[in-house]
Design a protein around this motif. Sequence first.
Motif, short mmCIF file in Angstrom:
data_model
loop_
_atom_site.label_atom_id
_atom_site.label_comp_id
_atom_site.label_asym_id
_atom_site.label_seq_id
_atom_site.Cartn_x
_atom_site.Cartn_y
_atom_site.Cartn_z
N GLY A 221 -14.02 -17.16 -20.14
CA GLY A 221 -13.59 -15.84 -19.73
C GLY A 221 -12.12 -15.60 -19.98
N VAL A 222 -11.65 -14.47 -19.50
CA VAL A 222 -10.24 -14.10 -19.57
C VAL A 222 -9.75 -13.94 -18.13
CG1 VAL A 222 -10.50 -12.98 -21.80
CG2 VAL A 222 -10.80 -11.63 -19.74
N PRO A 223 -8.45 -13.96 -17.90
CA PRO A 223 -7.95 -13.89 -16.52
C PRO A 223 -8.49 -12.71 -15.72
CG PRO A 223 -6.18 -14.55 -17.97
CD PRO A 223 -7.34 -14.20 -18.86
N THR A 224 -8.68 -11.56 -16.36
CA THR A 224 -9.21 -10.40 -15.65
C THR A 224 -10.58 -10.71 -15.03
OG1 THR A 224 -8.02 -8.89 -17.11
CG2 THR A 224 -9.88 -7.98 -15.90
N TYR A 225 -11.40 -11.46 -15.74
CA TYR A 225 -12.71 -11.82 -15.20
C TYR A 225 -12.56 -12.60 -13.90
CZ TYR A 225 -14.83 -10.80 -19.82
OH TYR A 225 -15.27 -10.22 -20.98
N TYR A 226 -11.71 -13.61 -13.94
CA TYR A 226 -11.55 -14.47 -12.77
C TYR A 226 -10.91 -13.71 -11.61
CZ TYR A 226 -12.84 -18.24 -15.91
OH TYR A 226 -13.52 -19.05 -16.80
N ARG A 227 -10.01 -12.81 -11.93
CA ARG A 227 -9.37 -12.02 -10.88
C ARG A 227 -10.42 -11.14 -10.16
NH1 ARG A 227 -6.00 -9.77 -14.06
NH2 ARG A 227 -4.52 -11.49 -14.00
N ARG A 228 -11.30 -10.56 -10.93
CA ARG A 228 -12.34 -9.71 -10.35
C ARG A 228 -13.42 -10.53 -9.64
NH1 ARG A 228 -13.02 -5.51 -15.49
NH2 ARG A 228 -10.97 -4.50 -15.25
#
Length: 462
Positions: A221-228
């Motif tokens: 994933g990308v950081p946005t995925y993990y943040r969400r």
Amino acid sequence: MARPRFLSRFLAHPAERPALDWQGSTYTFGELRALGEGAAGWLAGRGVKAGDRVGIQLENGIELVAAHLGCMALGAVRVPLNAHYRALELAPIIEDATPALVITATPEHFSVVRCEPAVGSEPAAGSWDGGELTALLFTSGTTGRPKGAPQTWQMWESNLDALQQRWALSSDDVLWLTLPLFHTHGLVLGLHGAWLRGARVLLSPRFDPVEPPDNATHFYGVPTYYRRWLPLMQAHPEWFTHFRLMVSGSDGLGAELSDAVFEATGQRILERYGMTETVMICSNPFDGERRAGTVGTPLRDTEVRIVEGEVQVRGPGVFAGYWPRPEPGAFTDDGFFRTGDAGALDEAGSLMIVGRKKDLVIVGGVNVSPAEVEAVLGRAPGVAEIGCCGLPDSDLNEIVVAAVVPDGTVELIALRRNLEAAAAALSGLKRPRRYAFVSALPRNALGKLQRGRLPKEVSFDA
């Protein structure tokens, strides 16, 4: 024409082994081979030949997979196109790629090339014996016109084999793939990385922060995925225990988010570093310390050096040059590719990316990294997201400014005070002189912050 070794390995997987799951249907490797040969017959029936370029602009799905497999079987060169691009964004890519055909659900965005809505199936054709060139990927064009980066089977195979040593991906693993397949991260690392190993792919249309499939062992994933995803991780950590590996790339994860995911799930996200032009360059290991804030050490046979603050790389995964117009100065005299990324190597030889070299803000002759300022101010209470850039200044040449997405927990007056208090930890020239409070930051399709768009799209206060 000799068959690329990558394809020989793909074709050697047992025909009955599950290869791809899509919306309730499971396709074996044998069925994927048949799908590719039927699609190759369909392409050949429309005049496409080995070596021709074929644009593919589709959302994740079996139709997109069939288009790729058809090109692979026929020996055509794939040109993945962002499924969300419109006519203005596609025009320079089509002008340079000159595809024989484009497979797209939005033919109205193309005016000078033949389009089809999806590949069909006709009597099997294609010997899987195409040339070494397999794809023409275009850079995101963050700083101007997109640039074509030719991709060879040898680039992908050598790079994915080196990654296998770092990530321990095997034929027993199952990858939950939610990344878009028009980008290196999803297409090469995800889909082709699994195909090379004989692993199974659970393909989704997109990422949504939901409970993951309970048979998935890997997730990219990308950081946005993990943040969400973080609130769900904190509420249901047991949903994430079956993952053997979770990988983040395409942008910096940040130690704070990495630590939060680890505290919630016990999973230390593995960070890596690569580019369209190089595939993967560095990675943290599957076994051993994964150092938050670093992207790990160079992969096997890959050389990395820092020259005047810029990351430069040489190795078998690096492309030969931009197409159709080579870029003067892209490579050094001794063959290193100039990435344009600013970085440093720590005492253990791990690479730290501190921003794009061209992102640096020159304040009174001092280089300021926007990523550094973002990391500090991003901890201020009330900040959901932050992006920094430079604006012209008559005295200092440039000043640092910040666009802030509030999280809604404090009033804007209090948020401004919190930001200024956090900025006190930085030296004077690094502190933002202006702020703007916005609902969202400009990002590309993979969630990467596009700092170059901030001065054009955000009005900063005086």
